[in-house]
Design a protein around this motif. Structure first.
Motif, PDB file in Angstrom:
ATOM      1  N   ASP A 197      19.521  -7.903  -7.747  1.00 35.38           N
ATOM      2  CA  ASP A 197      19.035  -7.932  -9.128  1.00 35.38           C
ATOM      3  C   ASP A 197      18.208  -9.171  -9.448  1.00 35.38           C
ATOM      4  O   ASP A 197      17.891  -9.425 -10.598  1.00 35.38           O
ATOM      5  CB  ASP A 197      20.192  -7.761 -10.122  1.00 35.38           C
ATOM      6  CG  ASP A 197      21.264  -8.830  -9.972  1.00 35.38           C
ATOM      7  OD1 ASP A 197      21.037  -9.818  -9.252  1.00 35.38           O
ATOM      8  OD2 ASP A 197      22.333  -8.686 -10.582  1.00 35.38           O
ATOM      9  N   VAL A 209      15.908 -14.165 -13.254  1.00 35.96           N
ATOM     10  CA  VAL A 209      15.904 -12.995 -14.138  1.00 35.96           C
ATOM     11  C   VAL A 209      15.823 -13.411 -15.611  1.00 35.96           C
ATOM     12  O   VAL A 209      15.062 -12.836 -16.389  1.00 35.96           O
ATOM     13  CB  VAL A 209      17.173 -12.140 -13.910  1.00 35.96           C
ATOM     14  CG1 VAL A 209      17.312 -11.058 -14.974  1.00 35.96           C
ATOM     15  CG2 VAL A 209      17.133 -11.516 -12.531  1.00 35.96           C
ATOM     16  N   PHE A 210      16.604 -14.413 -15.986  1.00 37.77           N
ATOM     17  CA  PHE A 210      16.658 -14.851 -17.383  1.00 37.77           C
ATOM     18  C   PHE A 210      15.282 -15.311 -17.868  1.00 37.77           C
ATOM     19  O   PHE A 210      14.816 -14.921 -18.930  1.00 37.77           O
ATOM     20  CB  PHE A 210      17.692 -15.988 -17.501  1.00 37.77           C
ATOM     21  CG  PHE A 210      17.947 -16.439 -18.906  1.00 37.77           C
ATOM     22  CD1 PHE A 210      18.490 -15.577 -19.850  1.00 37.77           C
ATOM     23  CD2 PHE A 210      17.670 -17.752 -19.287  1.00 37.77           C
ATOM     24  CE1 PHE A 210      18.744 -16.000 -21.151  1.00 37.77           C
ATOM     25  CE2 PHE A 210      17.924 -18.182 -20.583  1.00 37.77           C
ATOM     26  CZ  PHE A 210      18.454 -17.301 -21.520  1.00 37.77           C
ATOM     27  N   THR A 242      12.580  -4.325 -17.525  1.00 39.01           N
ATOM     28  CA  THR A 242      13.383  -5.132 -16.604  1.00 39.01           C
ATOM     29  C   THR A 242      12.516  -6.251 -16.016  1.00 39.01           C
ATOM     30  O   THR A 242      11.281  -6.141 -15.996  1.00 39.01           O
ATOM     31  CB  THR A 242      13.902  -4.287 -15.410  1.00 39.01           C
ATOM     32  OG1 THR A 242      12.784  -3.717 -14.739  1.00 39.01           O
ATOM     33  CG2 THR A 242      14.859  -3.203 -15.853  1.00 39.01           C
ATOM     34  N   ILE A 244      25.975  -7.215  -7.846  1.00 39.87           N
ATOM     35  CA  ILE A 244      25.196  -7.777  -8.958  1.00 39.87           C
ATOM     36  C   ILE A 244      25.538  -9.266  -9.101  1.00 39.87           C
ATOM     37  O   ILE A 244      26.657  -9.697  -8.798  1.00 39.87           O
ATOM     38  CB  ILE A 244      25.411  -7.010 -10.286  1.00 39.87           C
ATOM     39  CG1 ILE A 244      26.808  -7.244 -10.869  1.00 39.87           C
ATOM     40  CG2 ILE A 244      25.132  -5.520 -10.103  1.00 39.87           C
ATOM     41  CD1 ILE A 244      26.915  -6.798 -12.327  1.00 39.87           C
ATOM     42  N   THR A 253      26.225 -11.332 -11.498  1.00 43.68           N
ATOM     43  CA  THR A 253      27.348 -11.807 -12.315  1.00 43.68           C
ATOM     44  C   THR A 253      28.711 -11.441 -11.719  1.00 43.68           C
ATOM     45  O   THR A 253      29.728 -11.923 -12.192  1.00 43.68           O
ATOM     46  CB  THR A 253      27.253 -11.250 -13.753  1.00 43.68           C
ATOM     47  OG1 THR A 253      26.993  -9.852 -13.678  1.00 43.68           O
ATOM     48  CG2 THR A 253      26.144 -11.948 -14.529  1.00 43.68           C
ATOM     49  N   LEU A 277      19.903  -1.109 -12.261  1.00 40.81           N
ATOM     50  CA  LEU A 277      19.318  -2.447 -12.199  1.00 40.81           C
ATOM     51  C   LEU A 277      19.198  -3.055 -13.598  1.00 40.81           C
ATOM     52  O   LEU A 277      19.476  -4.236 -13.810  1.00 40.81           O
ATOM     53  CB  LEU A 277      17.937  -2.362 -11.529  1.00 40.81           C
ATOM     54  CG  LEU A 277      17.134  -3.659 -11.453  1.00 40.81           C
ATOM     55  CD1 LEU A 277      17.880  -4.727 -10.673  1.00 40.81           C
ATOM     56  CD2 LEU A 277      15.778  -3.400 -10.810  1.00 40.81           C
ATOM     57  N   LYS A 278      18.819  -2.227 -14.548  1.00 37.99           N
ATOM     58  CA  LYS A 278      18.672  -2.685 -15.936  1.00 37.99           C
ATOM     59  C   LYS A 278      20.023  -3.223 -16.459  1.00 37.99           C
ATOM     60  O   LYS A 278      20.089  -4.293 -17.072  1.00 37.99           O
ATOM     61  CB  LYS A 278      18.157  -1.520 -16.791  1.00 37.99           C
ATOM     62  CG  LYS A 278      18.345  -1.659 -18.276  1.00 37.99           C
ATOM     63  CD  LYS A 278      17.152  -2.321 -18.941  1.00 37.99           C
ATOM     64  CE  LYS A 278      17.274  -2.263 -20.468  1.00 37.99           C
ATOM     65  NZ  LYS A 278      17.067  -3.583 -21.075  1.00 37.99           N
ATOM     66  N   ALA A 321      22.483  -4.366 -14.640  1.00 32.92           N
ATOM     67  CA  ALA A 321      22.788  -5.601 -13.900  1.00 32.92           C
ATOM     68  C   ALA A 321      22.051  -6.783 -14.527  1.00 32.92           C
ATOM     69  O   ALA A 321      22.630  -7.846 -14.764  1.00 32.92           O
ATOM     70  CB  ALA A 321      22.401  -5.442 -12.433  1.00 32.92           C
ATOM     71  N   GLU A 322      20.761  -6.585 -14.792  1.00 35.64           N
ATOM     72  CA  GLU A 322      19.972  -7.658 -15.417  1.00 35.64           C
ATOM     73  C   GLU A 322      20.540  -8.011 -16.798  1.00 35.64           C
ATOM     74  O   GLU A 322      20.599  -9.189 -17.172  1.00 35.64           O
ATOM     75  CB  GLU A 322      18.507  -7.229 -15.557  1.00 35.64           C
ATOM     76  CG  GLU A 322      17.730  -7.256 -14.266  1.00 35.64           C
ATOM     77  CD  GLU A 322      16.226  -7.105 -14.515  1.00 35.64           C
ATOM     78  OE1 GLU A 322      15.797  -7.160 -15.683  1.00 35.64           O
ATOM     79  OE2 GLU A 322      15.492  -6.926 -13.525  1.00 35.64           O
ATOM     80  N   ASP A 323      20.946  -7.003 -17.544  1.00 32.02           N
ATOM     81  CA  ASP A 323      21.479  -7.265 -18.888  1.00 32.02           C
ATOM     82  C   ASP A 323      22.762  -8.098 -18.835  1.00 32.02           C
ATOM     83  O   ASP A 323      22.994  -8.932 -19.704  1.00 32.02           O
ATOM     84  CB  ASP A 323      21.722  -5.947 -19.636  1.00 32.02           C
ATOM     85  CG  ASP A 323      20.412  -5.294 -20.072  1.00 32.02           C
ATOM     86  OD1 ASP A 323      19.357  -5.968 -19.993  1.00 32.02           O
ATOM     87  OD2 ASP A 323      20.430  -4.114 -20.481  1.00 32.02           O
ATOM     88  N   THR A 336      23.344 -10.387 -16.601  1.00 32.40           N
ATOM     89  CA  THR A 336      22.868 -11.755 -16.357  1.00 32.40           C
ATOM     90  C   THR A 336      22.380 -12.384 -17.656  1.00 32.40           C
ATOM     91  O   THR A 336      22.717 -13.529 -17.983  1.00 32.40           O
ATOM     92  CB  THR A 336      21.717 -11.753 -15.326  1.00 32.40           C
ATOM     93  OG1 THR A 336      22.216 -11.216 -14.109  1.00 32.40           O
ATOM     94  CG2 THR A 336      21.182 -13.153 -15.077  1.00 32.40           C
ATOM     95  N   LEU A 337      21.590 -11.608 -18.400  1.00 34.00           N
ATOM     96  CA  LEU A 337      21.042 -12.118 -19.658  1.00 34.00           C
ATOM     97  C   LEU A 337      22.140 -12.528 -20.624  1.00 34.00           C
ATOM     98  O   LEU A 337      22.104 -13.605 -21.220  1.00 34.00           O
ATOM     99  CB  LEU A 337      20.185 -11.022 -20.306  1.00 34.00           C
ATOM    100  CG  LEU A 337      18.711 -11.336 -20.395  1.00 34.00           C
ATOM    101  CD1 LEU A 337      18.114 -11.568 -19.040  1.00 34.00           C
ATOM    102  CD2 LEU A 337      17.973 -10.235 -21.127  1.00 34.00           C
ATOM    103  N   GLU A 393      23.880 -15.708 -19.373  1.00 29.93           N
ATOM    104  CA  GLU A 393      23.059 -16.919 -19.526  1.00 29.93           C
ATOM    105  C   GLU A 393      22.971 -17.341 -21.000  1.00 29.93           C
ATOM    106  O   GLU A 393      22.940 -18.533 -21.307  1.00 29.93           O
ATOM    107  CB  GLU A 393      21.655 -16.698 -18.943  1.00 29.93           C
ATOM    108  CG  GLU A 393      21.625 -16.508 -17.425  1.00 29.93           C
ATOM    109  CD  GLU A 393      22.153 -17.707 -16.623  1.00 29.93           C
ATOM    110  OE1 GLU A 393      22.016 -18.851 -17.082  1.00 29.93           O
ATOM    111  OE2 GLU A 393      22.729 -17.472 -15.540  1.00 29.93           O
ATOM    112  N   LYS A 394      22.921 -16.371 -21.897  1.00 28.59           N
ATOM    113  CA  LYS A 394      22.889 -16.694 -23.330  1.00 28.59           C
ATOM    114  C   LYS A 394      24.188 -17.368 -23.747  1.00 28.59           C
ATOM    115  O   LYS A 394      24.178 -18.398 -24.441  1.00 28.59           O
ATOM    116  CB  LYS A 394      22.656 -15.432 -24.162  1.00 28.59           C
ATOM    117  CG  LYS A 394      21.185 -15.066 -24.233  1.00 28.59           C
ATOM    118  CD  LYS A 394      20.944 -13.831 -25.087  1.00 28.59           C
ATOM    119  CE  LYS A 394      19.494 -13.399 -24.937  1.00 28.59           C
ATOM    120  NZ  LYS A 394      19.300 -11.975 -25.209  1.00 28.59           N
TER     121      LYS A 394
END
Lengths: 227, 318
Positions: A13, A63-64, A75, B268, B270, B291-292, B294-296, B298-299, B302-303
């Motif tokens: 990812d 990614v961030f 994405t 993933i 996280t 994938l979306k 998984a990325e979310d 991470t987001l 990180e926030k």
């Protein structure tokens, strides 16, 4: 996989891989290195690093940061993929880097050439003939991998191609020059390994004090000489 | 100001968040197995989140402080004690000159992290303090610690009282039999229908010969529809490769930079910390997400982490 068909897919990812095909050829490898150079010189926000391989280029990203910088993409993968596709179009315009030609002296004496006799008998040749064939060709460094500074080079003359050992050695001495199929490589450090060892070089391939920590880089051309 | 190793421990090394930018030279990034733990305890003490830490395996080290210091522990719980007093993970602690930090039992997890306010004095190699055990370079003389080693640190303790800690929502949900989230790898589509079912429904066991390079899994074998010969290309921490015998290996922090085995899936980002805390004989199951998604994850993480950073900045400076 179709020949010369460009494919871009996620590598986990936070990275993606662009594949030009699934084969070992100087043409595809040149495309890989050209694109790698272009992206390193024109990175996107959130870019971390590239890893060029035989016929593919992987690109690692944050990614961030990518999601924040390119928020109109669903994405980070889609954003970087679009960037890479554009880079691929533009990378054609840059001049290609000239390859360096490097000589590497190799000692083929018995005590270092652990598998030279095996390679010779497998191919119905004398050890001297194996050395002659091996040193008569210029090899391309396709990629660095496996160990710090380990260069995957090719292609060997089919007459001396030899498969990997059935069971790997626990310790292959540093500097050992090996054969695996039609590839050749040099063990930059002592390591376990299954390549057929035909000689040894004193050239230091891993140079940790340097900014570029390896002696060789992808795209170099190599000639082995008998020491 | 230094720590003296009274006991070496089985494998204690200096790590940070990894050596970035050198994969193309064949140099693996190394770095902590559980990077979230490292980031959290560093931020907690007001350090840079990439500050060097000690990664400790069990049986663990015992460390004597020859100057006062502020420390924090995270990741695995090895029953840490300062002299005779039990201390918890994820909180700052004041250690007096002469006190000894030791670990008594393996309560949970496999890798504990120790950071010190102001950081250890470690010379960086190629921008990182991480230890490359294979090349014997980086970290503390390129090796794991031995008895009587001395590691220097930069800052004597100034305060003794703390009323803050890492909030629960940031700490990875460590478990001994977790369900780990994965996304598809390039060769996932070549798995047979039955193999795909096995991958997503059955339990797998972490084998004994698992280490910082990779976790081997044992379980029902998986098969591909065709024999696929791949030329080597880049792999990553969390890549799940299918070996010729039908078993899987998950590449971990000291993974090789390139590989040629089929990449059937990837853990993933996280969920890597949860995986990193597992050891031999622990069991895992996999859950496939997009994938979306998984990325979310991470987001979101990180926030939350940025929020925590802002909070600690005001606290630590107080």
């Amino acid at each position: 996989m179709k020949k010369n068909h460009v494919k871009i897919f996620p590598l986990g990812d936070n990275a993606l891989t662009l594949s030009f095909g699934n084969e070992i050829s100087p043409e595809l490898n040149k495309k890989v290195l050209k694109l790698a150079n272009f992206i390193e010189q024109n990175p996107f926000k959130g870019f971390i690093e590239t890893v060029p391989a035989y016929s593919s280029l992987s690109i690692f990203y944050d990614v961030f940061r990518v999601r924040n910088e390119f928020s109109d993409f669903e994405t980070a993968f889609e954003a970087v993929k679009t960037f890479v596709e554009n880079s691929l179009k533009n990378s054609g315009k840059i001049n290609k880097k000239k390859s360096r030609l490097i000589e590497i002296p190799v000692n083929f004496e018995k005590e270092f050439a652990l598998d030279l006799e095996f390679v010779a008998s497998e191919n119905d040749l004398s050890p001297e003939k194996v050395i002659e064939i091996f040193t008569s060709k210029t090899y391309r460094v396709y990629l660095l991998g496996f160990l710090p500074g380990f260069a995957y080079m090719g292609e060997l003359d089919a007459q001396i191609a030899t498969p990997r050992k059935n069971s790997p050695r626990k310790k292959v001495p540093k500097g050992s020059v090996g054969i695996a199929g039609r590839q050749t490589g040099i063990y930059s450090l002592e390591s376990p390994g299954g390549w057929q060892i035909i000689g040894k070089t004193a050239t230091e391939l891993f140079t940790p004090e340097d900014e570029n920590p390896t002696f060789l880089q992808a795209g170099d051309l190599i000639r082995f000489t008998e020491k | 100001m230094s720590l003296i190793f009274q006991k070496s421990g089985i494998l204690t090394t200096v790590q940070d968040l990894g050596r970035k930018g050198f994969k193309r030279f064949g140099l693996n990034p190394n770095g902590a197995m559980d990077k979230t733990a490292v980031r959290l305890i560093n931020i907690l003490l007001g350090n840079d989140e990439n500050e060097a830490v000690l990664e400790i395996h069990f049986p663990a080290s015992a460390l004597e402080f020859n100057e006062s210091a502020i420390i924090a522990l995270g990741g695995a719980d090895f029953g840490a004690k300062i002299d005779r007093n039990q201390i918890e993970n994820w909180r700052p602690f004041f250690v007096e000159k002469g006190q000894i930090l030791s670990f008594s039992t393996k309560v949970r997890g496999n890798r504990a992290y120790l950071t010190i306010k102001g950081g250890f004095e470690i010379e960086k190699w190629l921008g990182s303090s991480s230890t490359n055990l294979q090349a014997q370079i980086g970290g503390f003389n390129g090796r794991s610690f031995e008895k009587c080693d001395e590691i220097l640190f930069n800052e004597k303790a100034k305060t003794q009282n703390f009323d803050y800690f890492v909030s629960d929502n940031l700490i990875p949900k460590y478990k001994t039999s977790p369900t780990i989230k994965i996304i598809v790898g390039a060769e996932f589509e070549f798995l047979t229908g039955l193999s795909e079912e096995i991958l997503l429904n059955e339990e797998f066991t972490i084998a004994n010969d698992s280490n910082r390079m990779g976790f081997r899994l044992s379980g029902k074998p998986l098969y591909l529809l065709d024999n696929i010969e791949l030329v080597s290309s880049a792999v990553d921490f969390g890549t799940i490769q299918l070996l010729p015998d039908g078993q899987m290996i998950i590449l971990m922090a000291d993974h090789q930079t390139t590989g040629g085995y089929p990449r059937i899936a990837h853990i993933i980002s996280t969920n890597l910390p949860i995986l990193a805390q597992l050891g031999a004989n622990d069991k895992i199951k996999f859950e496939l997400i997009s994938l979306k998604e998984a990325e979310d994850f991470t987001l979101k993480f990180e926030k939350d982490l940025n929020f925590f950073k802002l909070g600690t900045r005001t606290l630590v400076r107080r």
